[in-house]
Design a protein around this motif. Sequence first.
Motif, PDB file in Angstrom:
ATOM      1  N   SER A 189      38.870 -52.637 -29.222  1.00 14.04           N
ATOM      2  CA  SER A 189      39.170 -51.521 -28.334  1.00 14.04           C
ATOM      3  C   SER A 189      38.084 -51.426 -27.270  1.00 14.04           C
ATOM      4  N   SER A 190      38.375 -50.704 -26.203  1.00 15.82           N
ATOM      5  CA  SER A 190      37.392 -50.565 -25.135  1.00 15.82           C
ATOM      6  C   SER A 190      36.181 -49.759 -25.605  1.00 15.82           C
ATOM      7  N   TRP A 191      36.395 -48.771 -26.465  1.00 14.27           N
ATOM      8  CA  TRP A 191      35.255 -48.003 -26.971  1.00 14.27           C
ATOM      9  C   TRP A 191      34.341 -48.890 -27.821  1.00 14.27           C
ATOM     10  N   GLN A 192      34.918 -49.752 -28.638  1.00 15.24           N
ATOM     11  CA  GLN A 192      34.102 -50.663 -29.437  1.00 15.24           C
ATOM     12  C   GLN A 192      33.357 -51.654 -28.544  1.00 15.24           C
ATOM     13  N   ALA A 193      33.974 -52.029 -27.423  1.00 14.91           N
ATOM     14  CA  ALA A 193      33.285 -52.911 -26.472  1.00 14.91           C
ATOM     15  C   ALA A 193      32.043 -52.227 -25.922  1.00 14.91           C
ATOM     16  N   LEU A 194      32.177 -50.955 -25.556  1.00 16.45           N
ATOM     17  CA  LEU A 194      31.020 -50.222 -25.041  1.00 16.45           C
ATOM     18  C   LEU A 194      29.960 -50.053 -26.117  1.00 16.45           C
ATOM     19  N   GLN A 195      30.385 -49.803 -27.346  1.00 12.79           N
ATOM     20  CA  GLN A 195      29.440 -49.683 -28.445  1.00 12.79           C
ATOM     21  C   GLN A 195      28.638 -50.966 -28.622  1.00 12.79           C
ATOM     22  N   LEU A 196      29.334 -52.091 -28.517  1.00 16.68           N
ATOM     23  CA  LEU A 196      28.660 -53.383 -28.687  1.00 16.68           C
ATOM     24  C   LEU A 196      27.644 -53.619 -27.582  1.00 16.68           C
ATOM     25  N   PHE A 197      28.017 -53.304 -26.344  1.00 19.23           N
ATOM     26  CA  PHE A 197      27.080 -53.500 -25.242  1.00 19.23           C
ATOM     27  C   PHE A 197      25.866 -52.585 -25.385  1.00 19.23           C
ATOM     28  N   GLY A 198      26.084 -51.351 -25.776  1.00 24.15           N
ATOM     29  CA  GLY A 198      24.948 -50.452 -25.958  1.00 24.15           C
ATOM     30  C   GLY A 198      23.946 -50.996 -26.959  1.00 24.15           C
ATOM     31  N   ALA A 199      24.466 -51.603 -28.041  1.00 24.87           N
ATOM     32  CA  ALA A 199      23.587 -52.183 -29.060  1.00 24.87           C
ATOM     33  C   ALA A 199      22.934 -53.463 -28.554  1.00 24.87           C
ATOM     34  N   GLU A 200      23.721 -54.357 -27.949  1.00 25.53           N
ATOM     35  CA  GLU A 200      23.190 -55.643 -27.492  1.00 25.53           C
ATOM     36  C   GLU A 200      22.163 -55.481 -26.375  1.00 25.53           C
ATOM     37  N   LEU A 201      22.380 -54.506 -25.514  1.00 30.23           N
ATOM     38  CA  LEU A 201      21.486 -54.311 -24.376  1.00 30.23           C
ATOM     39  C   LEU A 201      20.324 -53.375 -24.706  1.00 30.23           C
ATOM     40  N   ALA A 202      20.202 -53.030 -25.972  1.00 29.36           N
ATOM     41  CA  ALA A 202      19.038 -52.303 -26.497  1.00 29.36           C
ATOM     42  C   ALA A 202      18.814 -50.959 -25.804  1.00 29.36           C
ATOM     43  N   ILE A 203      19.891 -50.192 -25.653  1.00 30.74           N
ATOM     44  CA  ILE A 203      19.745 -48.833 -25.146  1.00 30.74           C
ATOM     45  C   ILE A 203      19.079 -47.990 -26.229  1.00 30.74           C
ATOM     46  N   PRO A 204      17.951 -47.323 -25.940  1.00 35.91           N
ATOM     47  CA  PRO A 204      17.228 -46.578 -26.975  1.00 35.91           C
ATOM     48  C   PRO A 204      18.094 -45.535 -27.671  1.00 35.91           C
ATOM     49  N   ASP A 205      17.926 -45.450 -29.007  1.00 37.29           N
ATOM     50  CA  ASP A 205      18.640 -44.462 -29.824  1.00 37.29           C
ATOM     51  C   ASP A 205      20.150 -44.511 -29.583  1.00 37.29           C
ATOM     52  N   TRP A 206      20.685 -45.726 -29.451  1.00 36.71           N
ATOM     53  CA  TRP A 206      22.077 -45.878 -29.066  1.00 36.71           C
ATOM     54  C   TRP A 206      23.073 -45.239 -30.035  1.00 36.71           C
ATOM     55  N   PRO A 207      22.943 -45.367 -31.366  1.00 35.26           N
ATOM     56  CA  PRO A 207      23.953 -44.750 -32.248  1.00 35.26           C
ATOM     57  C   PRO A 207      24.091 -43.248 -32.024  1.00 35.26           C
ATOM     58  N   GLN A 208      22.952 -42.547 -31.940  1.00 35.86           N
ATOM     59  CA  GLN A 208      23.010 -41.101 -31.710  1.00 35.86           C
ATOM     60  C   GLN A 208      23.513 -40.790 -30.300  1.00 35.86           C
ATOM     61  N   LEU A 209      23.059 -41.585 -29.333  1.00 38.49           N
ATOM     62  CA  LEU A 209      23.473 -41.364 -27.956  1.00 38.49           C
ATOM     63  C   LEU A 209      24.973 -41.570 -27.792  1.00 38.49           C
ATOM     64  N   SER A 210      25.506 -42.625 -28.381  1.00 42.57           N
ATOM     65  CA  SER A 210      26.936 -42.905 -28.227  1.00 42.57           C
ATOM     66  C   SER A 210      27.786 -41.811 -28.871  1.00 42.57           C
ATOM     67  N   ALA A 211      27.303 -41.255 -29.971  1.00 43.89           N
ATOM     68  CA  ALA A 211      28.035 -40.155 -30.604  1.00 43.89           C
ATOM     69  C   ALA A 211      28.082 -38.932 -29.695  1.00 43.89           C
ATOM     70  N   ARG A 212      26.967 -38.634 -29.023  1.00 38.89           N
ATOM     71  CA  ARG A 212      26.940 -37.486 -28.129  1.00 38.89           C
ATOM     72  C   ARG A 212      27.763 -37.754 -26.866  1.00 38.89           C
ATOM     73  N   LEU A 213      27.755 -38.984 -26.394  1.00 37.01           N
ATOM     74  CA  LEU A 213      28.597 -39.336 -25.247  1.00 37.01           C
ATOM     75  C   LEU A 213      30.072 -39.168 -25.590  1.00 37.01           C
ATOM     76  N   ALA A 214      30.457 -39.616 -26.790  1.00 35.11           N
ATOM     77  CA  ALA A 214      31.850 -39.490 -27.213  1.00 35.11           C
ATOM     78  C   ALA A 214      32.248 -38.018 -27.296  1.00 35.11           C
ATOM     79  N   ALA A 215      31.344 -37.185 -27.797  1.00 38.74           N
ATOM     80  CA  ALA A 215      31.647 -35.753 -27.894  1.00 38.74           C
ATOM     81  C   ALA A 215      31.781 -35.131 -26.509  1.00 38.74           C
ATOM     82  N   THR A 216      30.937 -35.551 -25.584  1.00 38.27           N
ATOM     83  CA  THR A 216      31.021 -35.032 -24.216  1.00 38.27           C
ATOM     84  C   THR A 216      32.309 -35.472 -23.541  1.00 38.27           C
ATOM     85  N   GLN A 217      32.723 -36.713 -23.776  1.00 31.70           N
ATOM     86  CA  GLN A 217      33.981 -37.170 -23.198  1.00 31.70           C
ATOM     87  C   GLN A 217      35.157 -36.388 -23.784  1.00 31.70           C
TER      88      GLN A 217
END
Length: 257
Positions: A189-217
Amino acid sequence: MSSSTPLPSPQLPPPIAEVVNSFLQSAKDAFGPDLLSIVLFGSAAEGQLRDTSDLNLILVLASFDQAKADKLRHPLRVAQAAIQLHPMFLLKDEIPHAARSFAPKFADIRRRRAILFGDDPFASLSIPRDAEIRQVRQQLLNLILRLRAAYVARSLREEQLSLLIAGALGPLRSYAAALLDIEGRPAPSSWQALQLFGAELAIPDWPQLSARLAATQETHVSAPGEAPRLFFPLLDLACRMQSRAEALSTEVRHESV
């Protein structure tokens, strides 16, 4: 790039399904045999429709006749008032040209589509890899520039910044899915694609950040003081994805030499 298999028709929420089915019948009545296919694409086709999501349809036609199109004007206005319905009216003969001209969009349609009526018009669709890379790179840069300008213009009011973040996530998800597909690593899915990029590109605190981004969306709001803490990592992710697209573009140029 050959076409993927269409997704099964999703189970839309009953009130939305009722509006969609009514519009589909109106389209069949209006265009008659000129209506060849109706394709649902995007998050709704994935079964990921949110209350704030657009519902995107493509009506593939043999011809666009004024008298027939006029019959659909009122049903479309009714559907748009009830749900965020966005139809595209595409002639069958235009599909190859449209795929070249809007490669990332049609690559996304190729990945996330369900056939609601007629045959699959994208069964053998081929999208040039170099065109998709070039356009994804350009669209990511355009998104980055727009985000920076919008931050300066709108971030004095956090609710507007939250809306900006929510609105940016949809395109960014699509670009992430496009990049992975180009690299030969399609995501479920496109959301899983974004999750993978966030992890691969080493965005700090990505798991928590992605959860908050999803809630904001989902809600278009964020906790007090949170929006700026979400915006800049999101912008950083877009910049790193754009660098990845630039690298792919360089690879293609070298391959063509």
